[in-house]
Design an enzyme around this catalytic site. Structure first.
Site, short mmCIF file in Angstrom:
data_model
loop_
_atom_site.label_atom_id
_atom_site.label_comp_id
_atom_site.label_asym_id
_atom_site.label_seq_id
_atom_site.Cartn_x
_atom_site.Cartn_y
_atom_site.Cartn_z
CB SER A 42 -0.96 -0.03 1.19
OG SER A 42 -2.01 0.89 1.02
CG ASP A 156 -4.09 -1.76 0.81
OD1 ASP A 156 -3.05 -2.34 1.14
OD2 ASP A 156 -4.41 -0.64 1.24
#
Length: 299
Positions: A42, A156
């Protein structure tokens, strides 16, 4: 430090707290460490990728230079139902910085970790366009729309691996240093934020509050510890932190780094991206503390 200590750097996920990675990297370099590889999930993948291609300074300058009008222009709402923000405007700017560089061409090893939404598997992105790998890893569920690469729909990396140590295990480096953005630390840090930066952060918060109802709290609410003051986004942010901490503990049982630099999970709310200056300085301060405390082990 007479000889530079070679390190593998692991940068964790944690939303807006990811800005702290910038301060950590700057402090590591200041202390003479030689970063030979980076693995990130991320925001960790974003900051790590920018460092790997030599564009972290440019990104930091851009982030700190944003004002409320710039932020309003960058937010492109999605109407597909797969995420509130498409993210294309933000990533157009980042792509201008990194260009069309491929991961294989980077001067240091780099891994962006993402999650295959359909197959429910962790994905290590170690080749192909850097911007695509970063975009996939940072597709925070409900915020950014997923990134399609081939037949895979990626989100993510923090969903399955918020602190991806495993990709660095085979590295020929002397130390592995991991930066955990969700540390359960009670210590309070006092960061001296210049008035100009305070006003800028406050101004951007106002822009978020004036935007569509569905995003105002998501981006602008201060993190609260009182349940009766929490809304659905506070609860969602805390839920993400809890899940990531549990996953992290399980992952580290098999792959323990030589040093963990912990950024408190209450440093800011998951979505408070208007606090870049404060978080960069926080990362610098915490990294300095850890390096001084572990001086004998790391020199």
């Amino acid at each position: 430090m007479a000889d530079k200590k070679t390190i593998s750097l692991v940068l964790g996920s944690g939303g807006a707290r990811g800005y702290a990675h910038i301060g950590v990297i700057e402090e590591l370099l200041k202390h003479g460490y030689d970063i030979r590889s980076v693995s990130g999930s991320s925001m960790g993948a974003l900051i790590g990728g920018l460092y790997a291609c030599g564009k972290l300074d440019a990104y930091k300058e851009w982030v700190l230079g944003l004002d409320l009008i710039d932020v309003a222009k960058l937010v492109d709402f999605s109407f597909t139902g797969t995420g509130i923000i498409q993210g294309e405007k933000v990533f157009d700017v980042i792509e201008e910085m990194v260009g069309g560089v491929h991961i294989e061409e980077l001067p240091i090893a780099f891994t962006a970790v993402a999650t295959d939404l359909i197959r429910q598997k962790e994905v290590w992105l170690q080749k192909g366009r850097l911007i695509d790998a970063i975009r996939a890893s940072i597709a925070i569920p409900s915020i950014f729309t997923p990134k399609q690469l081939g037949e895979r729909h990626l989100v993510d990396g923090g969903v399955l691996n918020p602190l991806p140590i495993a990709p660095t295990i085979a590295d020929d480096t002397q130390l592995t240093i991991a930066v955990n953005l969700s540390a359960n630390i009670s210590k309070k840090y006092q960061i001296d934020v210049p008035r100009k930066e305070q006003e800028k952060a406050s101004g951007m918060q106002e822009v978020f509050l004036q935007m569509a109802k569905k995003t105002e709290e998501l981006f602008a609410r201060e993190k609260t510890d009182r349940f009766d003051e929490m809304d659905m986004f506070d609860i969602m942010g805390r839920t993400i932190d809890i899940m990531q901490n549990a996953i992290m503990e399980s992952k580290m049982a098999g792959y323990a780094p030589d040093m963990i630099i912990g950024v408190p999970n209450n440093a800011c709310g998951f979505y408070e991206f208007n606090k870049a200056y404060e978080l960069i300085e926080l990362g610098r301060l915490i990294a300095r503390e850890h390096l001084e405390e572990n001086r004998d082990e790391t020199v």
